[in-house]
Design an enzyme around this catalytic site. Structure first.
Site, short mmCIF file in Angstrom:
data_model
loop_
_atom_site.label_atom_id
_atom_site.label_comp_id
_atom_site.label_asym_id
_atom_site.label_seq_id
_atom_site.Cartn_x
_atom_site.Cartn_y
_atom_site.Cartn_z
N ASP A 54 -13.02 -11.30 100.25
CA ASP A 54 -11.67 -11.03 99.74
C ASP A 54 -11.44 -11.64 98.36
OD1 ASP A 54 -11.20 -10.04 102.41
OD2 ASP A 54 -10.75 -12.09 103.03
N GLU A 261 -4.82 -2.13 104.07
CA GLU A 261 -4.64 -3.53 103.67
C GLU A 261 -5.14 -3.70 102.23
OE1 GLU A 261 -6.98 -5.84 106.39
OE2 GLU A 261 -8.88 -5.15 105.56
#
Length: 364
Positions: A54, A261
């Site tokens: 991420d 997301e």
């Protein structure tokens, strides 16, 4: 740390990708001081001392800083809610420019320092204002409900000191902060394990997974302007409309294009680009608008599926080139919860559309 270097072949669908496996520690949080790790090689993991995912990349003081989550072997069985992604601390990495030596600035925040947080410190982001640096992060509270916290430092490498409570009215996951002129906007949200489906009109509806019907508009990511203190919201979060070329909202059943997301916004030639993960179809896609609130019109894919279940990215410009930071599970041999950050050059066509990538690209 002595690293064992092996060559492995990672395969996903029809993609055959050569990558180098270097076994990082997966035992948990690393207490190490600032160290230099190996020199970057394109198309290979850029951090090999531990598992990272991420990546949020930013240019601060002319240097590239990366704010990833920190994967480790939790021992929790894999499920659709992501309980096996049990990250509990953050490190900050920097390099003078893409392709240079990477420095690990050590652990800058641990869940034990965060009074309100119980578990699962997922994908973070960072922002700078007036010489202060703000690390935004999601975590579950004692009731296993996600909120977004903020921690502050006087330099981009931390360490960061967390606020005593999460941001009021915050919820769900994946905060990312975009500066436009003198204003700062946070984008956030994620379905399934990200809990966005527990809310309607910013109101908690209980721990119930309620999604719109297949032919109804899909759940949308959120945008909210940050207050001048950078620690609170200046307004109520708003939906970001993502439209198809006919001006219709993307539908729930449109798994190849609808938001899942990892929302990220950047600006290129006066156009705002919203990019995000489609989750269970594993694409990074993008849409464009003429203002940070949208509506955004879907344009296409940026990155096709990588090895591993998730993908989560950021886009940043340095020295006239644009880069896509992302992760895959090649370094761990395909373990979905043990991921590693990579980077590739992102290129635009003359009309402003982004050239689609098949996992690995050569960088000149």
């Amino acid at each position: 740390m002595k690293i064992k270097i092996l060559s492995i072949l990672c395969i996903i669908a029809t993609l055959h990708i050569q990558c180098k496996e270097q076994k990082p520690s997966s035992a948990g949080a690393d207490e190490s001081d600032s160290i230099s790790v190996e020199v970057f090689e394109f198309d290979k993991p850029i951090i090999t001392e531990q598992y990272t995912a991420d990546p949020s990349a930013h240019i601060f003081d002319g240097k590239m800083y990366i704010y990833p989550s920190h994967d480790y072997e939790s021992g929790i069985p894999e499920d659709d809610l992501g309980n096996h992604f049990a990250m509990r601390d953050y490190h900050v990495y920097s390099m003078d420019s893409v392709g240079g030596k990477i420095t690990d600035h050590g652990k800058v925040l641990d869940i034990d320092q965060v009074d309100w947080a119980h578990r699962q410190m997922w994908a973070p982001d960072a922002a700078e204002k007036d010489g202060m640096y703000y690390l935004y992060f999601p975590a579950k509270d004692k009731d296993d409900v996600f909120h977004i916290g903020v921690a502050v430092a006087d330099n981009p490498a931390g360490p960061f000191k967390p606020e005593s409570d999460y941001i009021e009215d915050s919820y769900s996951i994946d905060p990312s902060v975009f500066k436009d002129g003198g204003e700062y906007y946070m984008y956030f949200g994620g379905i399934w394990g990200g809990q966005l489906q527990w809310y309607r009109d910013n109101k908690f509806q209980g721990k119930r997974d309620v999604y719109p019907d297949d032919e109804k508009p899909a759940l949308q990511p959120k945008i909210v302007k940050l207050a001048p203190d950078m620690k609170s919201f200046a307004e109520a979060p708003k939906d970001i409309a993502i439209l198809d070329k006919d001006g219709e909202l993307l539908k729930t059943l449109d798994n190849d294009r609808r938001f899942f997301e990892g929302a990220w916004v950047h600006k290129y030639k006066n156009t705002y680009y919203l990019s995000y993960s489609t989750g269970d179809t594993h694409n990074i896609v993008y849409a464009t608008a003429d203002n940070p609130y949208g509506p955004f019109t879907y344009q296409g894919k940026i990155l096709n599926p990588v090895l591993g279940w998730t993908n989560h990215h950021s886009i940043v410009e340095q020295n006239g080139k644009w880069y896509l930071f992302y992760h895959d599970s090649c370094l761990s041999g395909g373990k979905t919860h043990l991921r590693s950050v990579k980077v590739a050059e992102l290129k635009y066509n003359l009309d402003g559309t982004i050239q689609e990538m098949d996992k690995m690209v050569s960088v000149d």
